[in-house]
Structure formats: C-alpha cells, structure tokens
Design a protein around this motif. Structure first.
Motif, PDB file in Angstrom:
ATOM      1  N   GLY A 159      47.086   7.439  14.145  1.00 54.03           N
ATOM      2  CA  GLY A 159      46.320   8.758  15.718  1.00 54.03           C
ATOM      3  C   GLY A 159      46.755   9.606  16.298  1.00 54.03           C
ATOM      4  O   GLY A 159      46.124  10.895  15.692  1.00 54.03           O
ATOM      5  N   GLY A 160      47.932   9.925  16.713  1.00 49.77           N
ATOM      6  CA  GLY A 160      48.214  11.427  17.444  1.00 49.77           C
ATOM      7  C   GLY A 160      48.015  12.695  16.503  1.00 49.77           C
ATOM      8  O   GLY A 160      47.986  13.721  16.475  1.00 49.77           O
ATOM      9  N   HIS A 161      48.999  11.484  15.425  1.00 46.07           N
ATOM     10  CA  HIS A 161      49.874  12.684  13.938  1.00 46.07           C
ATOM     11  C   HIS A 161      48.068  14.082  13.623  1.00 46.07           C
ATOM     12  O   HIS A 161      48.055  14.383  13.936  1.00 46.07           O
ATOM     13  N   LEU A 179      39.058  14.751  10.652  1.00 46.35           N
ATOM     14  CA  LEU A 179      40.310  14.092  11.430  1.00 46.35           C
ATOM     15  C   LEU A 179      39.751  13.876  13.079  1.00 46.35           C
ATOM     16  O   LEU A 179      40.735  13.295  13.209  1.00 46.35           O
ATOM     17  N   PHE A 180      39.232  14.110  13.683  1.00 41.99           N
ATOM     18  CA  PHE A 180      38.931  14.541  15.299  1.00 41.99           C
ATOM     19  C   PHE A 180      38.655  12.852  15.196  1.00 41.99           C
ATOM     20  O   PHE A 180      39.098  11.949  16.081  1.00 41.99           O
ATOM     21  N   THR A 181      37.510  12.683  14.311  1.00 45.40           N
ATOM     22  CA  THR A 181      37.284  11.183  14.276  1.00 45.40           C
ATOM     23  C   THR A 181      37.783   9.962  14.114  1.00 45.40           C
ATOM     24  O   THR A 181      38.240   8.874  14.552  1.00 45.40           O
ATOM     25  N   LEU A 182      38.380  10.043  13.211  1.00 41.87           N
ATOM     26  CA  LEU A 182      39.691   9.294  12.527  1.00 41.87           C
ATOM     27  C   LEU A 182      40.905   9.005  13.733  1.00 41.87           C
ATOM     28  O   LEU A 182      41.776   8.373  14.400  1.00 41.87           O
ATOM     29  N   HIS A 183      40.866  10.208  14.026  1.00 42.55           N
ATOM     30  CA  HIS A 183      42.688   9.938  15.705  1.00 42.55           C
ATOM     31  C   HIS A 183      41.641   9.546  16.509  1.00 42.55           C
ATOM     32  O   HIS A 183      42.438   8.551  16.967  1.00 42.55           O
ATOM     33  N   GLY A 184      40.474   9.173  17.030  1.00 36.88           N
ATOM     34  CA  GLY A 184      39.587   8.733  18.038  1.00 36.88           C
ATOM     35  C   GLY A 184      39.937   6.974  17.431  1.00 36.88           C
ATOM     36  O   GLY A 184      40.115   5.950  18.362  1.00 36.88           O
ATOM     37  N   LEU A 185      39.173   6.821  15.724  1.00 39.16           N
ATOM     38  CA  LEU A 185      38.831   5.456  15.816  1.00 39.16           C
ATOM     39  C   LEU A 185      40.352   4.946  15.285  1.00 39.16           C
ATOM     40  O   LEU A 185      40.786   3.734  16.468  1.00 39.16           O
ATOM     41  N   LEU A 186      41.152   4.909  15.352  1.00 43.76           N
ATOM     42  CA  LEU A 186      42.658   4.621  15.273  1.00 43.76           C
ATOM     43  C   LEU A 186      43.436   4.586  16.318  1.00 43.76           C
ATOM     44  O   LEU A 186      43.825   2.757  17.251  1.00 43.76           O
ATOM     45  N   TYR A 187      42.928   5.188  17.875  1.00 39.94           N
ATOM     46  CA  TYR A 187      43.198   5.005  18.876  1.00 39.94           C
ATOM     47  C   TYR A 187      42.309   3.366  19.129  1.00 39.94           C
ATOM     48  O   TYR A 187      43.462   2.641  19.867  1.00 39.94           O
ATOM     49  N   VAL A 188      41.237   3.507  19.489  1.00 41.87           N
ATOM     50  CA  VAL A 188      40.625   2.419  19.847  1.00 41.87           C
ATOM     51  C   VAL A 188      40.589   0.905  18.953  1.00 41.87           C
ATOM     52  O   VAL A 188      40.713   0.081  19.616  1.00 41.87           O
ATOM     53  N   ALA A 189      41.004   0.663  17.472  1.00 38.43           N
ATOM     54  CA  ALA A 189      41.117   0.242  17.271  1.00 38.43           C
ATOM     55  C   ALA A 189      42.878  -0.782  17.630  1.00 38.43           C
ATOM     56  O   ALA A 189      42.947  -1.919  18.043  1.00 38.43           O
ATOM     57  N   GLY A 190      43.731   0.249  17.844  1.00 39.46           N
ATOM     58  CA  GLY A 190      45.052  -0.286  18.708  1.00 39.46           C
ATOM     59  C   GLY A 190      44.452  -0.557  19.717  1.00 39.46           C
ATOM     60  O   GLY A 190      45.102  -1.430  20.272  1.00 39.46           O
TER      61      GLY A 190
END
Length: 736
Positions: free
Chosen positions: A179-181, A228-239
């Motif tokens: 997510g950070g990357h 990219l920014f949406t996937l960035h947020g979704l991965l953090y939300v999932a974590g």
C-alpha cells in the motif's frame, strides 16, 4: 495571372524572412539538449527509485546533503521536483529567444516522411486516436508500472522474510508495505498529472503541445493516478480490518508519521472527481463534473497534510507549476471584456466579437474560455477562435453552437436583447451581457502554415477554426507574408443545410481579391440528413440573421495570459520560484529548525503555505507591474478608431451577408446531400492529384469523425508507394 501562381509556392524570393543568426541557433540547440538531458535524468531517477540500487543511491545522496537547512525535504525536492522547475527556466529562455524572431517557414520537403507525432497508430479503443509518439509514452508508463510493481513486490517479500512473523502478520505487513509503495507510485504519476492542465505553462509551450491536446494526457494520467491511490487506500484498509482496528486507524491523525484522516479526506475528494469525470456522468451532467472537479484544492491540501513536507516535495514541482498557471488565470479573468457585437444565426449558432488589446498574442488555431456572468459566475466554456489575428488588431471572434443548457441560455439572452426596445430614459437600465475571458491558448507556432498542402476536415461547428485558418492564409497571401500552403481542401459534414451560412461569416474576395489565382481552394460539403436542397437553388442561403450590439462595461481582453508576453510571463514564473525558495529558507532558519518543529502534517501545511504565499506575494507583484505596463502602452485612440470601423462593418454586414456565400463560394464549392464523406475515395483522389508531398490533415469534429479520418490516414501511409503523399494527422478537437 498574379505573381503568386498556384504552380509556385507562396513563399517567393521577394518575401524577406529574418534568418536566424548562428549564435541564436546555437543557443537554442544548447538549451534543447540541456533540457532533454535533465528530463532523461529525471525519468531515470524515477525508474531507479523502486530498486534496491536506487534506494542505496538515494540514501547516499540524502546523507551527502544532510547539512542543508531544509533537511531531507530540500534533498528530495531538489532531485525529484527541482528538474521540473529548472526545465521551466530553460524553456523561458528558449521562448524569449524564439519570440524575437519572425515566423520561420518550413520549406517544402522533396522527401516527405512519416512523423511520430502525426502518424496514428491506434484509432479505436479507450484512448481514442493515438499517435506513434503518444503510444511510446503510454508504453513507457506501462513499463514503469510493471517494473515498479515487480521491484516493490520482491522488496516487500524479502523484508518480510527477514522477520519472525506469523502467517497472518506476514499478510497484514505485506498489504501495508505494498500500500505504501503504491502510494509513492501514485505521487510520481501525480507529478505528471497536473502538468498538462497548466493551460499556459511554459513547458507545454516549449514542446508546442496546446492545452486541448494535453487534456487527453491529463485524462489518461488521472485514471492511472486514481487507480494507484485507490489501491493504496484499499490495501491499508484491508490490513487494518484484519487487525481489527479499522475505524480507529481511519480517524487517526498522528503528529509523527503519516496522518491518516487527511489522507482519507483527500482520497474521497479524488474519488468524487474521478467518478464524475467518467464519460457517462460527464455527458449526463457536465455541471456536476465541473463543480466536483474544484475539489482538487481539497485533494492537494489533504495530501500535504497526509504525508508531510518531505514526501509531498516529491510531486511539489508539478503542483507549483499548476498553481502558477491557476493564479495567473484568476488574475486575467477578473476583468470584464467588451462584447463588440453578437449575432444569432437561425442554425442555432451564435457569433460573438470580443474586444482585445493590440498586443495580445494568438494564432488561427487558438481557443478561449468564456464566462457570461448573467448566466453563471462559475461556469467557463472553451470555444475555438473563428477569426485570424490579421482580421483586426482590436477584436477577436468566436462561433458558439447551441448544444446544451448554457449555450441555449446565451442565445436566448442575445435574442431578448435584440428584441428589447431602447430605454425611454437614461436612468432606465439597458440589458447587457457581461463576459470574462481566459486565454487565448493554443499552439506556440501556427503549424497550419507549415504544410504546403492542407486537408481540413470539419464536423458541424468544427468549421469554426478552419474559417480562421482560411482567413489567415488569405491575409498572408494578400499581404505578402510568409505562408506555405498553396493547396487547401475543406471537407465539411453537416446534418442540415441551415448550417451552411456559417461559411458566410468570411468574405474571401474582400480579404484577398482574385484569391483563386493564388490558392488552389476546394470546399466539399456533405449534408447528411437531407436528400436534397429544401428550397430552390440560390435561395437556401438567403436567411435572416439577428444582430445585436450589447454594450457591456469593460475593456479589451487581459494580456495576463500564460501565452502572452514571454518576458513578463517568464519573470512571473522565476520571481515566484525564487520567492518560494526564500520563504521556505526563512521558515526553516527562523522557525522550524530553532523551535524543533517535527510534526509532519504541520510541516506539510507550512510547505504548501509557502508555495501559495510566494505566488501571491512575489508573483502577484510581477503581475501587478505587468498589468500597469500593458495599460501604459495601450493606445486608447486606436482602440476607439478600430471599434468605430468594426461597427461600420457590422452595420453593413446584415445587408450584404445573404449574398456572400453565392459571391465567394459557389465556384469552388460542391454540396452533396444524403451522404457522408467517403475518406477512402477522398484521400485516394488526393494521392493521384497531389503526388509525392507532405499533406497536413487537421480534423475538428466528433470522435467518430476523427477515428474515420485517422483510420484512413493510417491505411494510406502503410500501403503508400514511392509516388504517393504522406498524410499527417492533426486533431483540433478536445472534450472536457
């Protein structure tokens, strides 16, 4: 026969063109090489960033520059945003040097060749018509995304393998690392995203890509950035959901580290802009798209609060360039512009003649953004200029087709004013239309003058910029100015014959007497929804035109445009940038470092504040001086004299207008009813007649028309033989 025979180029030896000195040419080439070196190096740094080697190199660089007063923020800004500003400075110098030269014609080549920028590779699909050069750019972004995802995945897996974690912890950590990357990849895309929408940017002017073309790149990059920014947020939300602290994490606002809540707000603003910009939503409700897109302020400010100053500095250069353009547009649009005259044609088209100062630069393929305050204080709509710069020193014309609510209300207002009786007393208010203008914008060089052979393909109101081109060519031929075109074919597709009087807005014979002896001009018109002339031949063009002169309190268009005076606009960019460095230096030396300010979001806010303050204070000072200088050199007497002459022309125009079409166009015009242009036949005929030459094809019309023309150009170029011409695709259409 006139000395400018159709058998010889219109650039005769008697036309003196200032030759570029060897020194100036050398300086321009050095600047171009230097700009390309810096640009390639910048791209190289971005490609190296995801790799382990890139990280080690960046770490050594940050350690070596650790002594600067800006800390890591200054180091990252210099290497990741600094190149954009340095390229802008060098572009300013190049534009100033080029601006002192007269128009340099490009000689007709004996060996026509295909150009990457004008050869259509893709003609259908989500990207529309894509040239070879644009296709290479798309491939580079695809390569970067694939390479970065691969490098970051390997890096994340290697880092996780070094720790003693449970399988669940490994999955959670992997999601957060990726997510950070993805967020850092989105930042680099953001650095490119805002450059195309800086309408008068020196960067776009240097590479001669006008805003209407660059808008496509903004759309493409916008989709990629938001994915990219949406996937960035979704991965953090999932974590966080797997950890069981989702709500707490979303509402957190840390002082040290990334502040989550501002990032959530920024992402929501970005998602709203993204969803409402999708074609179905935009076509359904343009106003919703337009107003929602103003959330870019929330998006950028939320990003600065979210990541802090040193991460925000990675994309700050492009954001700063956009802010420079936006402030200049704000200053320009504050003034009201005289509408010298307004006409409403029965075909549903409005012609506005706007007042402009003598020294305002534009060319025949420029366009303006128009605001009518009586209709809306917020809506701005783009329109192509339908007049040549040589038509008049103090006025500019645009044609507006009634296609939506705003344009319908504009036409209604003009009709109401024309029908209203004159006030019985001076105290009684007279209805008026108040206009504000941004622009003009467009190509830095009049590229339509650089082809000896031109095909202009228009659909409906797309004829507007071609009227300006035709007028420009005829003026140059008549006045002996540098001008290369000698063969011009206009292909115009309209739905109904009531649109044909649009051609009557230009009087060919009065611009250039006996023009048919100096220019091979053909006009082929296709009326697609009528099987034949609705009236007897000769009467179809005798239409009534409602004309009105709404006197609005204002002056000429403001010259405070990014495409205006090169020296003043250059001083504006340079002074704002130097001011930003000064303010940031003072901030760190006198506040952040002495008081040990370490709060990330607060430093991000201060960084953004310095950007804004430098533009308003330092840039605003230059803008004010620029405005005073232009007012000082404006000749009011010449302005009034020109307006009086124009008023006389407008007064007589209604009497003569109904006969202009018959007088000027009949002998060179063919009209076909009930059929569409057969571009295979048209281009095949041109190949036989014009031979082995370069042919510039300019299209202004709907996407289906562009695709049809691009497909035929690609086909013709791929199967051409040695004696056939090379067709060059150029689009003058864009959709906001």
């Amino acid at each position: 026969m006139d000395e400018y025979s159709v058998q010889e180029p219109l650039l005769s030896s008697q036309i003196s063109v200032k030759k570029t000195s060897l020194f100036v040419s050398s300086v321009k080439w050095i600047l171009k090489i230097l700009i390309w070196v810096i640009f390639v190096a910048w791209i190289g740094v971005i490609f190296l960033f995801p790799s382990q080697f890139g990280n080690e190199l960046l770490g050594k660089y940050i350690h070596a520059t650790d002594g600067n007063p800006f800390g890591i923020t200054g180091s990252l800004f210099l290497v990741l945003s600094g190149p954009v500003l340095v390229i802008a400075f060098l572009s300013i110098i190049h534009l100033i040097i080029s601006g002192v030269e007269e128009f340099q014609h490009k000689k007709s080549s004996k060996y026509p060749s295909v150009s990457l920028w004008t050869f259509p590779v893709l003609v259908d699909g989500p990207f529309g018509v894509v040239s070879a050069a644009e296709f290479i750019g798309i491939l580079l972004f695809v390569v970067y995304i694939v390479w970065a995802l691969y490098a970051y995945t390997i890096k994340s897996l290697n880092r996780i393998s070094e720790e003693d974690l449970t399988p669940m912890e490994e999955r959670i950590w992997f999601l957060k690392l990726m997510g950070g990357h993805l967020g850092s990849m989105g930042l680099f895309c953001l650095a490119f995203l805002l450059l195309p929408v800086a309408r008068g940017s020196v960067l776009l002017r240097f590479i001669d890509i006008p805003f209407e073309h660059a808008t496509r790149y903004h759309v493409w990059l916008g989709h990629l950035t938001m994915v990219l920014f949406t996937l960035h947020g979704l991965l953090y939300v999932a974590g966080w959901a797997m950890e069981g602290n989702l709500l707490h994490a979303l509402l957190s606002w840390k002082d040290i580290g990334v502040a989550i809540l501002p990032g959530v707000i920024s992402l929501i603003a970005g998602l709203l802009m993204w969803v409402t910009s999708l074609p179905p939503v935009r076509k359904w409700n343009f106003e919703l798209f337009f107003y929602t897109h103003q959330l870019y302020v929330v998006f950028v400010l939320g990003l600065a609060l979210h990541v802090g100053d040193f991460i925000f500095s990675m994309a700050a250069g492009a954001i700063f360039m956009f802010m420079l353009d936006r402030f200049l547009r704000f200053c320009q649009s504050r003034s009201t512009v005289d509408i010298i005259s307004a006409k409403s044609l029965p075909c549903g088209t409005v012609e506005l003649v706007l007042s402009k100062p003598r020294n305002l630069r534009y060319n025949a393929l420029s366009f303006v953004f128009l605001q009518i305050r009586e209709l809306s204080w917020l809506q701005w709509h783009p329109f192509s200029v339908s007049s040549s710069p040589l038509d008049g020193k103090y006025h500019l014309s645009i044609l507006i087709k009634v296609l939506g609510e705003w344009t319908a209300r504009l036409r209604g207002s003009i009709m109401n004013i024309s029908e209203a009786e004159q006030p019985v007393s001076p105290s009684q208010p007279c209805p008026k239309i108040t206009a504000s203008v941004e622009g003009p914008y467009g190509h830095e060089a009049p590229y339509h003058l650089m082809y000896e052979n031109l095909i202009l393909v228009a659909g409906g109101i797309g004829i507007s910029p071609f009227l300006a081109i035709l007028s420009d060519i005829l003026h140059r031929v008549n006045e002996g100015r540098p001008c290369l075109p000698r063969n011009v074919l206009i292909v115009w597709a309209v739905k109904r014959s009531d649109e044909l009087p649009l051609l009557s807005t230009i009087d060919l014979e009065s611009i250039c007497p006996n023009f048919y002896d100096k220019l091979n001009l053909e006009i082929s018109i296709y009326v697609t929804r009528e099987s034949g002339p609705p009236l007897e031949e000769g009467d179809i063009h005798n239409v009534t035109i409602s004309s009105v002169c709404p006197m609005s309190e204002g002056g000429g268009m403001s010259v405070l445009a990014g495409t205006g005076d090169n020296i003043w606009s250059g001083l504006y960019v340079i002074s704002s940038t130097v001011g930003f460095v000064i303010l940031l230096c003072m901030l760190y030396i006198f506040y952040i470092n002495p008081f040990s300010i370490s709060t990330w979001w607060y430093k991000g806010l201060l960084f953004f504040g310095c950007m804004l303050a430098s533009i308003v204070i330092f840039g605003g000072l230059v803008v004010g001086l620029w405005h005073l200088w232009e007012n000082k050199i404006s000749a009011r007497e010449e302005h009034k004299e020109e307006r009086m002459k124009l008023g006389m022309v407008q007064h007589n125009e209604d009497v003569q207008n109904k006969n202009l079409f018959q007088k000027n166009h009949t002998s060179i015009t063919t009209i076909q009813y009930g059929s569409r242009p057969d571009f295979e036949e048209i281009f095949g005929s041109i190949s036989e007649r014009w031979g082995h030459v370069d042919v510039g094809v300019i299209i202004c019309g709907p996407p289906t028309l562009q695709s049809s023309v691009a497909r035929e150009i690609r086909s013709q170029n791929l199967r051409r033989e040695s004696h056939d011409p090379v067709f060059h695709f150029n689009s003058h259409s864009f959709d906001l």
